[in-house]
Structure formats: structure tokens, C-alpha cells
Design a protein around this motif. Structure first.
Motif, PDB file in Angstrom:
ATOM      1  N   ALA A   1       1.793   9.094  -6.172  1.00  0.00           N
ATOM      2  CA  ALA A   1       2.290  10.421  -5.801  1.00  0.00           C
ATOM      3  C   ALA A   1       3.380  10.885  -6.763  1.00  0.00           C
ATOM      4  N   ASN A   2       4.256   9.966  -7.169  1.00  0.00           N
ATOM      5  CA  ASN A   2       5.365  10.337  -8.043  1.00  0.00           C
ATOM      6  C   ASN A   2       4.958  10.482  -9.502  1.00  0.00           C
ATOM      7  N   THR A   3       3.800  10.002  -9.861  1.00  0.00           N
ATOM      8  CA  THR A   3       3.357  10.143 -11.251  1.00  0.00           C
ATOM      9  C   THR A   3       2.211  11.141 -11.322  1.00  0.00           C
ATOM     10  N   GLU A   4       1.031  10.695 -11.038  1.00  0.00           N
ATOM     11  CA  GLU A   4      -0.172  11.517 -11.217  1.00  0.00           C
ATOM     12  C   GLU A   4      -0.136  12.811 -10.399  1.00  0.00           C
ATOM     13  N   PHE A   5       0.130  12.710  -9.099  1.00  0.00           N
ATOM     14  CA  PHE A   5       0.073  13.896  -8.252  1.00  0.00           C
ATOM     15  C   PHE A   5       1.197  14.884  -8.577  1.00  0.00           C
ATOM     16  N   ASP A   6       2.409  14.384  -8.768  1.00  0.00           N
ATOM     17  CA  ASP A   6       3.528  15.281  -9.094  1.00  0.00           C
ATOM     18  C   ASP A   6       3.368  15.939 -10.457  1.00  0.00           C
ATOM     19  N   GLU A   7       2.855  15.190 -11.424  1.00  0.00           N
ATOM     20  CA  GLU A   7       2.641  15.772 -12.758  1.00  0.00           C
ATOM     21  C   GLU A   7       1.592  16.875 -12.705  1.00  0.00           C
ATOM     22  N   GLU A   8       0.519  16.631 -11.994  1.00  0.00           N
ATOM     23  CA  GLU A   8      -0.536  17.637 -11.844  1.00  0.00           C
ATOM     24  C   GLU A   8      -0.001  18.862 -11.106  1.00  0.00           C
ATOM     25  N   ASN A   9       0.757  18.631 -10.070  1.00  0.00           N
ATOM     26  CA  ASN A   9       1.352  19.721  -9.300  1.00  0.00           C
ATOM     27  C   ASN A   9       2.274  20.566 -10.178  1.00  0.00           C
TER      28      ASN A   9
ATOM     29  N   LEU B   1       0.827  -1.207   0.000  1.00  0.00           N
ATOM     30  CA  LEU B   1       0.000   0.000   0.000  1.00  0.00           C
ATOM     31  C   LEU B   1       0.865   1.263   0.000  1.00  0.00           C
ATOM     32  N   THR B   2       1.983   1.212   0.703  1.00  0.00           N
ATOM     33  CA  THR B   2       2.918   2.334   0.667  1.00  0.00           C
ATOM     34  C   THR B   2       3.470   2.509  -0.740  1.00  0.00           C
ATOM     35  N   GLY B   3       3.820   1.402  -1.391  1.00  0.00           N
ATOM     36  CA  GLY B   3       4.313   1.464  -2.770  1.00  0.00           C
ATOM     37  C   GLY B   3       3.275   2.015  -3.725  1.00  0.00           C
ATOM     38  N   ILE B   4       2.017   1.638  -3.529  1.00  0.00           N
ATOM     39  CA  ILE B   4       0.939   2.161  -4.369  1.00  0.00           C
ATOM     40  C   ILE B   4       0.833   3.670  -4.202  1.00  0.00           C
ATOM     41  N   TYR B   5       0.911   4.140  -2.957  1.00  0.00           N
ATOM     42  CA  TYR B   5       0.837   5.584  -2.725  1.00  0.00           C
ATOM     43  C   TYR B   5       2.022   6.295  -3.376  1.00  0.00           C
TER      44      TYR B   5
END
Length: 104
Positions: A86-94, A78-82
Motif C-alpha cells: 500500500a505504501n509503495t505500489e498503491f500510493d505511487e499509482e494514486n 500479512l498485515t506488513g505485506i499489505y
């Protein structure tokens, strides 16, 4: 100048959406881990005999071992999923929001 950019980012509607999605995702994963851990501890406290049962007839390994290992491995997964999200979708959006605010 710098605080101007920060204010633009904070006011960006996509930023609010990103924060809400990230928070919801993190809380859901945290809830899953907490439920697993608390369920295990409650089982240890109130029904220790269940975990003391051997996995197979004549086995020295009890159900407590594979259940404990499952919880630990699940937590890592679950940590790996987060981290992946976070490193793909969330960081790209940010980064997209930051770029838009720096241009405008």
C-alpha cells in the motif's frame, strides 16, 4: 474547482484499476487470515484433543501453543505485506493519477 478534480480522479480509468487491484489484494489477505482463525476455532471446538497433544514425548507444551503463535505471527506478517504494498505500489499509482488530473 476541488470537486472538479475529484470527478476527474473518479473518472480516470487507472483509478478504477487501482481500486479494483487494492480491493482484491485486501480481500485475499483478509480471507487468508479469516480461514486461519476459523480453522483454529473449529479445531478447538470439534477436535480439542488434537491441540492438547504434547509437541514431544514428556513435553508440557501442547500443539495448541505453536499453532496459535503461528496464526498470530502470520497475521502480523500479512498485515506488513499489505502495508508495504500500500505504501509503495498503491500510493505511487494514486499519486500519479492525482498529478495527471491536477495538470489536465
Amino acid at each position: 474547482m476541488q470537486s472538479d478534480v475529484y470527478q476527474k480522479i473518479k473518472d480516470h480509468p487507472d483509478f478504477h484499476s487501482l481500486v479494483a487491484r487494492r480491493k482484491s489484494f485486501a480481500l485475499n489477505l483478509s480471507a487468508i487470515v479469516l480461514v486461519m482463525y476459523f480453522a483454529f476455532i473449529l479445531l478447538v471446538a470439534f477436535a480439542p484433543g488434537v491441540l492438547a497433544q504434547p509437541v514431544a514425548e514428556g513435553s508440557v507444551t501442547t500443539w495448541g501453543i505453536p499453532i496459535g503463535v503461528f496464526i498470530i505471527i502470520s497475521s502480523f506478517l500479512l498485515t506488513g505485506i499489505y502495508v508495504k504494498r500500500a505504501n509503495t505500489e498503491f500510493d505511487e499509482e494514486n499519486q500519479r493519477i492525482i498529478d495527471e488530473c491536477l495538470k489536465g
